[in-house]
Design a protein around this motif. Sequence first.
Motif, PDB file in Angstrom:
ATOM      1  N   MET A   8       0.831  -1.215   0.000  1.00  0.00           N
ATOM      2  CA  MET A   8       0.000   0.000   0.000  1.00  0.00           C
ATOM      3  C   MET A   8       0.866   1.266   0.000  1.00  0.00           C
ATOM      4  O   MET A   8       0.576   2.229  -0.702  1.00  0.00           O
ATOM      5  CB  MET A   8      -0.937   0.000   1.214  1.00  0.00           C
ATOM      6  N   ILE A   9       1.910   1.269   0.782  1.00  0.00           N
ATOM      7  CA  ILE A   9       2.801   2.439   0.839  1.00  0.00           C
ATOM      8  C   ILE A   9       3.492   2.641  -0.503  1.00  0.00           C
ATOM      9  O   ILE A   9       3.561   3.753  -1.028  1.00  0.00           O
ATOM     10  CB  ILE A   9       3.824   2.279   1.988  1.00  0.00           C
ATOM     11  N   VAL A  10       4.001   1.567  -1.089  1.00  0.00           N
ATOM     12  CA  VAL A  10       4.684   1.663  -2.381  1.00  0.00           C
ATOM     13  C   VAL A  10       3.702   2.107  -3.464  1.00  0.00           C
ATOM     14  O   VAL A  10       4.021   2.971  -4.296  1.00  0.00           O
ATOM     15  CB  VAL A  10       5.347   0.307  -2.749  1.00  0.00           C
ATOM     16  N   ALA A  11       2.496   1.560  -3.450  1.00  0.00           N
ATOM     17  CA  ALA A  11       1.497   1.945  -4.445  1.00  0.00           C
ATOM     18  C   ALA A  11       1.113   3.413  -4.283  1.00  0.00           C
ATOM     19  O   ALA A  11       0.948   4.136  -5.272  1.00  0.00           O
ATOM     20  CB  ALA A  11       0.264   1.046  -4.319  1.00  0.00           C
ATOM     21  N   THR A  12       0.983   3.859  -3.058  1.00  0.00           N
ATOM     22  CA  THR A  12       0.646   5.257  -2.816  1.00  0.00           C
ATOM     23  C   THR A  12       1.752   6.168  -3.304  1.00  0.00           C
ATOM     24  O   THR A  12       1.496   7.202  -3.937  1.00  0.00           O
ATOM     25  CB  THR A  12       0.396   5.488  -1.306  1.00  0.00           C
ATOM     26  N   LEU A  13       2.989   5.826  -3.029  1.00  0.00           N
ATOM     27  CA  LEU A  13       4.116   6.668  -3.435  1.00  0.00           C
ATOM     28  C   LEU A  13       4.324   6.711  -4.940  1.00  0.00           C
ATOM     29  O   LEU A  13       4.595   7.765  -5.511  1.00  0.00           O
ATOM     30  CB  LEU A  13       5.404   6.204  -2.746  1.00  0.00           C
ATOM     31  N   PHE A  14       4.227   5.545  -5.587  1.00  0.00           N
ATOM     32  CA  PHE A  14       4.568   5.478  -7.001  1.00  0.00           C
ATOM     33  C   PHE A  14       3.388   5.588  -7.955  1.00  0.00           C
ATOM     34  O   PHE A  14       3.579   5.826  -9.147  1.00  0.00           O
ATOM     35  CB  PHE A  14       5.348   4.188  -7.290  1.00  0.00           C
ATOM     36  N   ILE A  15       2.181   5.412  -7.465  1.00  0.00           N
ATOM     37  CA  ILE A  15       1.004   5.523  -8.333  1.00  0.00           C
ATOM     38  C   ILE A  15       0.109   6.674  -7.894  1.00  0.00           C
ATOM     39  O   ILE A  15      -0.224   7.558  -8.685  1.00  0.00           O
ATOM     40  CB  ILE A  15       0.209   4.194  -8.359  1.00  0.00           C
ATOM     41  N   GLY A  16      -0.280   6.679  -6.644  1.00  0.00           N
ATOM     42  CA  GLY A  16      -1.246   7.667  -6.162  1.00  0.00           C
ATOM     43  C   GLY A  16      -0.717   9.089  -6.155  1.00  0.00           C
ATOM     44  O   GLY A  16      -1.375  10.021  -6.639  1.00  0.00           O
ATOM     45  N   LEU A  17       0.466   9.283  -5.598  1.00  0.00           N
ATOM     46  CA  LEU A  17       1.032  10.632  -5.513  1.00  0.00           C
ATOM     47  C   LEU A  17       1.297  11.252  -6.884  1.00  0.00           C
ATOM     48  O   LEU A  17       0.876  12.393  -7.126  1.00  0.00           O
ATOM     49  CB  LEU A  17       2.290  10.594  -4.649  1.00  0.00           C
ATOM     50  N   PRO A  18       1.956  10.553  -7.817  1.00  0.00           N
ATOM     51  CA  PRO A  18       2.129  11.161  -9.150  1.00  0.00           C
ATOM     52  C   PRO A  18       0.798  11.412  -9.865  1.00  0.00           C
ATOM     53  O   PRO A  18       0.652  12.410 -10.580  1.00  0.00           O
ATOM     54  CB  PRO A  18       2.960  10.127  -9.921  1.00  0.00           C
ATOM     55  N   TRP A  19      -0.159  10.532  -9.658  1.00  0.00           N
ATOM     56  CA  TRP A  19      -1.468  10.715 -10.277  1.00  0.00           C
ATOM     57  C   TRP A  19      -2.124  12.004  -9.779  1.00  0.00           C
ATOM     58  O   TRP A  19      -2.632  12.799 -10.560  1.00  0.00           O
ATOM     59  CB  TRP A  19      -2.342   9.499  -9.988  1.00  0.00           C
ATOM     60  N   ILE A  20      -2.096  12.233  -8.484  1.00  0.00           N
ATOM     61  CA  ILE A  20      -2.681  13.453  -7.915  1.00  0.00           C
ATOM     62  C   ILE A  20      -1.929  14.690  -8.423  1.00  0.00           C
ATOM     63  O   ILE A  20      -2.541  15.695  -8.811  1.00  0.00           O
ATOM     64  CB  ILE A  20      -2.669  13.379  -6.371  1.00  0.00           C
ATOM     65  N   ILE A  21      -0.618  14.632  -8.431  1.00  0.00           N
ATOM     66  CA  ILE A  21       0.179  15.778  -8.889  1.00  0.00           C
ATOM     67  C   ILE A  21      -0.118  16.082 -10.351  1.00  0.00           C
ATOM     68  O   ILE A  21      -0.359  17.239 -10.731  1.00  0.00           O
ATOM     69  CB  ILE A  21       1.682  15.510  -8.659  1.00  0.00           C
ATOM     70  N   LEU A  22      -0.109  15.078 -11.206  1.00  0.00           N
ATOM     71  CA  LEU A  22      -0.384  15.298 -12.630  1.00  0.00           C
ATOM     72  C   LEU A  22      -1.816  15.772 -12.860  1.00  0.00           C
ATOM     73  O   LEU A  22      -2.072  16.599 -13.749  1.00  0.00           O
ATOM     74  CB  LEU A  22      -0.095  14.028 -13.427  1.00  0.00           C
ATOM     75  N   HIS A  23      -2.747  15.268 -12.077  1.00  0.00           N
ATOM     76  CA  HIS A  23      -4.141  15.706 -12.196  1.00  0.00           C
ATOM     77  C   HIS A  23      -4.259  17.205 -11.942  1.00  0.00           C
ATOM     78  O   HIS A  23      -4.876  17.939 -12.717  1.00  0.00           O
ATOM     79  CB  HIS A  23      -5.006  14.921 -11.210  1.00  0.00           C
ATOM     80  N   TYR A  24      -3.656  17.685 -10.856  1.00  0.00           N
ATOM     81  CA  TYR A  24      -3.770  19.102 -10.541  1.00  0.00           C
ATOM     82  C   TYR A  24      -2.927  19.981 -11.454  1.00  0.00           C
ATOM     83  O   TYR A  24      -3.260  21.139 -11.688  1.00  0.00           O
ATOM     84  CB  TYR A  24      -3.446  19.351  -9.063  1.00  0.00           C
ATOM     85  N   ILE A  25      -1.855  19.455 -12.003  1.00  0.00           N
ATOM     86  CA  ILE A  25      -1.085  20.215 -12.994  1.00  0.00           C
ATOM     87  C   ILE A  25      -1.927  20.440 -14.243  1.00  0.00           C
ATOM     88  O   ILE A  25      -1.971  21.545 -14.788  1.00  0.00           O
ATOM     89  CB  ILE A  25       0.241  19.502 -13.325  1.00  0.00           C
ATOM     90  N   THR A  26      -2.624  19.419 -14.713  1.00  0.00           N
ATOM     91  CA  THR A  26      -3.473  19.599 -15.900  1.00  0.00           C
ATOM     92  C   THR A  26      -4.647  20.524 -15.608  1.00  0.00           C
ATOM     93  O   THR A  26      -5.031  21.325 -16.451  1.00  0.00           O
ATOM     94  CB  THR A  26      -3.989  18.249 -16.422  1.00  0.00           C
ATOM     95  N   LYS A  27      -5.209  20.455 -14.407  1.00  0.00           N
ATOM     96  CA  LYS A  27      -6.282  21.385 -14.024  1.00  0.00           C
ATOM     97  C   LYS A  27      -5.759  22.817 -14.013  1.00  0.00           C
ATOM     98  O   LYS A  27      -6.419  23.749 -14.468  1.00  0.00           O
ATOM     99  CB  LYS A  27      -6.843  21.039 -12.640  1.00  0.00           C
ATOM    100  N   TRP A  28      -4.556  23.003 -13.493  1.00  0.00           N
ATOM    101  CA  TRP A  28      -3.953  24.331 -13.418  1.00  0.00           C
ATOM    102  C   TRP A  28      -3.697  24.888 -14.815  1.00  0.00           C
ATOM    103  O   TRP A  28      -3.958  26.054 -15.080  1.00  0.00           O
ATOM    104  CB  TRP A  28      -2.663  24.245 -12.615  1.00  0.00           C
TER     105      TRP A  28
END
Length: 101
Positions: A8-28
């Motif tokens: 869960m920690i590895v998935a959050t770091l390598f999948i969830g966090l970049p996904w959230i960052i890229l999502h808000y970058i495209t929104k911005w």
Amino acid sequence: MDEIAGIMIVATLFIGLPWIILHYITKWKTAATITTDDEVLLEELYNLAKRLDERMDTVERLVASDNPDFERPKLLADRETDNQQLRELDRLLADKERTAR
């Protein structure tokens, strides 16, 4: 149990966090753009405000000439400091028109 927590920690770091960052970058990036219709509307509003400012100056001059007790407004049309922002906008619009050609 520890393996699941580690996954869960590895998935959050390598999948969830970049996904959230890229999502808000495209929104911005999509929210920060101004369309050409918006630019045209802003230019029309600017021209309207400029005409209304000139009309108010005329009305104030007429009222001041008819009524000696009339208090002049704090912003005067003839002072450079009051019209500096309008001149800057005029210069920016002229530069934009030159670059568009």
